[in-house]
Design an enzyme around this catalytic site. Structure first.
Site, PDB file in Angstrom:
ATOM      1  N   ASP A  72       0.825  -1.215   0.000  1.00 20.73           N
ATOM      2  CA  ASP A  72       0.000   0.000   0.000  1.00 20.73           C
ATOM      3  C   ASP A  72       0.859   1.265   0.000  1.00 20.73           C
ATOM      4  OD1 ASP A  72       0.756  -0.773   2.654  1.00 20.73           O
ATOM      5  OD2 ASP A  72      -0.766   0.543   3.515  1.00 20.73           O
ATOM      6  N   ASP A 128       8.640   4.755  -1.184  1.00 21.38           N
ATOM      7  CA  ASP A 128       7.947   4.139  -0.030  1.00 21.38           C
ATOM      8  C   ASP A 128       6.782   3.297  -0.503  1.00 21.38           C
ATOM      9  OD1 ASP A 128       6.970   3.538   2.469  1.00 21.38           O
ATOM     10  OD2 ASP A 128       6.092   5.496   2.814  1.00 21.38           O
ATOM     11  N   GLU A 175       0.517  -1.415   5.791  1.00 24.81           N
ATOM     12  CA  GLU A 175       1.548  -0.803   6.652  1.00 24.81           C
ATOM     13  C   GLU A 175       1.224   0.650   6.936  1.00 24.81           C
ATOM     14  OE1 GLU A 175       5.026   1.337   8.041  1.00 24.81           O
ATOM     15  OE2 GLU A 175       3.934   1.721   6.199  1.00 24.81           O
ATOM     16  N   GLU A 176       0.694   1.327   5.914  1.00 25.59           N
ATOM     17  CA  GLU A 176       0.453   2.769   6.059  1.00 25.59           C
ATOM     18  C   GLU A 176      -0.704   3.089   7.018  1.00 25.59           C
ATOM     19  OE1 GLU A 176       2.519   4.805   5.232  1.00 25.59           O
ATOM     20  OE2 GLU A 176       3.593   4.195   3.430  1.00 25.59           O
ATOM     21  N   GLU A 208      11.769  -1.754   5.217  1.00 23.20           N
ATOM     22  CA  GLU A 208      12.035  -0.430   4.664  1.00 23.20           C
ATOM     23  C   GLU A 208      12.898   0.455   5.569  1.00 23.20           C
ATOM     24  OE1 GLU A 208       8.475   2.166   4.497  1.00 23.20           O
ATOM     25  OE2 GLU A 208       7.574   0.663   5.794  1.00 23.20           O
TER      26      GLU A 208
HETATM   27 ZN   LIG Z   1       6.719   2.585   3.986  1.00 21.29          ZN
END
Ligand SMILES: [Zn+2]
Length: 387
Positions: free
Chosen positions: A78, A109, A143-144, A171
């Protein structure tokens, strides 16, 4: 640009163009795309759906020594939303400008990293390299928005436990210099509430030590205030001629796991919520489940993965900086909480950090160089034969 480089870039563009923007990411389109990539390099593909509509894609490159714990390369699918009108290029267009910069949400990202893992494996497979340790590559949702339905569920599962993971890569952040940044921990969100009490009084009186005055002295501290509460409600707002007897404020503070909590509480008592100003406070971890666990990954010679990571990057012509504490939260915290060493590392150097910003981009050259870093790292990790 060489033909194979063109193909590599074009696969990255294809992934960037899939709409995985929160709050309505098309996870199935991404999963289908990753499935095709996996098939083209003969990786095993397994979609896992703990939560309806939020598949986790698990790929496996089997090693020749299944008794050795495996490597996990994680990326989230995402991306955060964008304001398209403030971009110079369409945020899902993956257009390349005259300087070779690819513009799209996710170039930093972190769709770049997910595809770089696969491109590195593609190169290693083509070269005939055979890993000792197995490599798992995960493409995870959410994740976001906190990762609870993604890696949060994954690390708790029997499937995850059966993988026998030795180390995780996830990341990091772009580096404005030529050295890559590496993260071995992250700041942990805590919540702080401070409260002042005082004598209530008529609004016309001027006196010291009112609740509002006591609180005001504390809220000029440089952390994020998330609420401010005082006053006596009336049917149409607040009573305007009465000084309240209580005033409260709440703060979101991010504390590195290396911080001295005793010293922090001392400051709270002495400066932010002193009893002398009739103040009290409450401090707690936003995520109670995080307490009491080892949340830092070793960054000295006693952690072989750290040594291997640095050497592998050096051998590929790159440099790593001293490990840092990530300023926000990433999925790495779930892996560390599960007791695994996890490094935050996005091989992006000489690039401004544009995560969640307008005109997020990554240059083609930087992207290609990052793949070479992973070739070197995956080789080093998967050929490491100590149990
Ligand atoms: Zn990220």
């Amino acid at each position: 640009m060489a033909l194979d480089s063109k193909a590599i870039i074009s696969r990255f563009q294809d992934y960037l163009r899939i709409n995985t923007v929160q709050p309505n990411p098309d996870y199935y389109a991404a999963a289908n795309f990753i499935k095709l990539q996996a098939q083209s390099i003969s990786l095993q593909y397994q979609p896992i759906e703990f939560v309806q509509g939020k598949p986790i894609v698990l790929l496996k490159w089997a090693g020749s020594e299944p008794s050795l714990p495996a490597i996990l390369l994680n990326s989230h699918v995402d991306v955060v939303p964008f304001e398209a009108e403030k971009w110079d290029h369409p945020p899902l267009g993956a257009e390349i400008d005259e300087d070779g910069r690819i513009y799209a949400r996710g170039t930093q990202d972190m769709k770049s990293v997910g595809m770089q893992y696969l491109e590195a494996i593609r190169k290693l497979v083509a070269s005939g390299y055979k890993p000792l340790r197995s490599v798992y590559v995960t493409f995870v949702p959410d994740e976001e928005i906190g990762g609870a339905d993604g890696v949060g569920r994954f690390v708790e599962s029997e499937i995850f436990k059966s993988l026998s993971i030795a180390v995780v890569l996830d990341e990091g952040l772009p580096s404005p210099t030529e050295s890559y940044r590496v993260f071995n921990g992250e700041r942990i969100p805590w919540s702080l509430q401070i409260k002042a009490v005082g004598q209530p009084g008529h609004g016309s009186k001027l006196y010291d030590d009112s609740a509002s005055e006591n609180l005001t002295k504390s809220i000029e501290i440089s952390v994020n205030m998330v609420f401010l509460k005082a006053g006596t409600p009336s049917p149409d707002g607040f009573v305007m001629n009465l000084q309240p007897s209580e005033a409260e404020a709440g703060f979101d503070i991010r504390i590195p796991p290396t911080a001295d909590l005793v010293a922090l509480e001392k400051r709270l008592v002495e400066e932010w919520a002193p009893v002398a100003r009739n103040m009290s406070y409450k401090l707690w971890r936003f995520d109670q489940n995080l307490s009491g666990k080892q949340l830092l990954t070793g960054n000295d010679n006693s952690n072989p993965w750290w040594v291997l990571l640095q050497n592998a990057v050096n051998e590929a012509g790159g440099k790593t900086s001293e490990p840092e504490i990530f300023p926000a939260s990433t999925d790495s915290r779930y892996f560390r909480k599960a007791g695994l060493p996890a490094f935050g590392f996005s091989p992006i150097s000489n690039t401004p950090s544009l995560l969640h910003d307008h005109n997020e981009y990554l240059s083609q050259a930087e992207y290609l160089k990052g793949i070479d870093m992973y070739v070197s790292i995956i080789k080093a990790f998967t050929s490491y034969s100590s149990p």
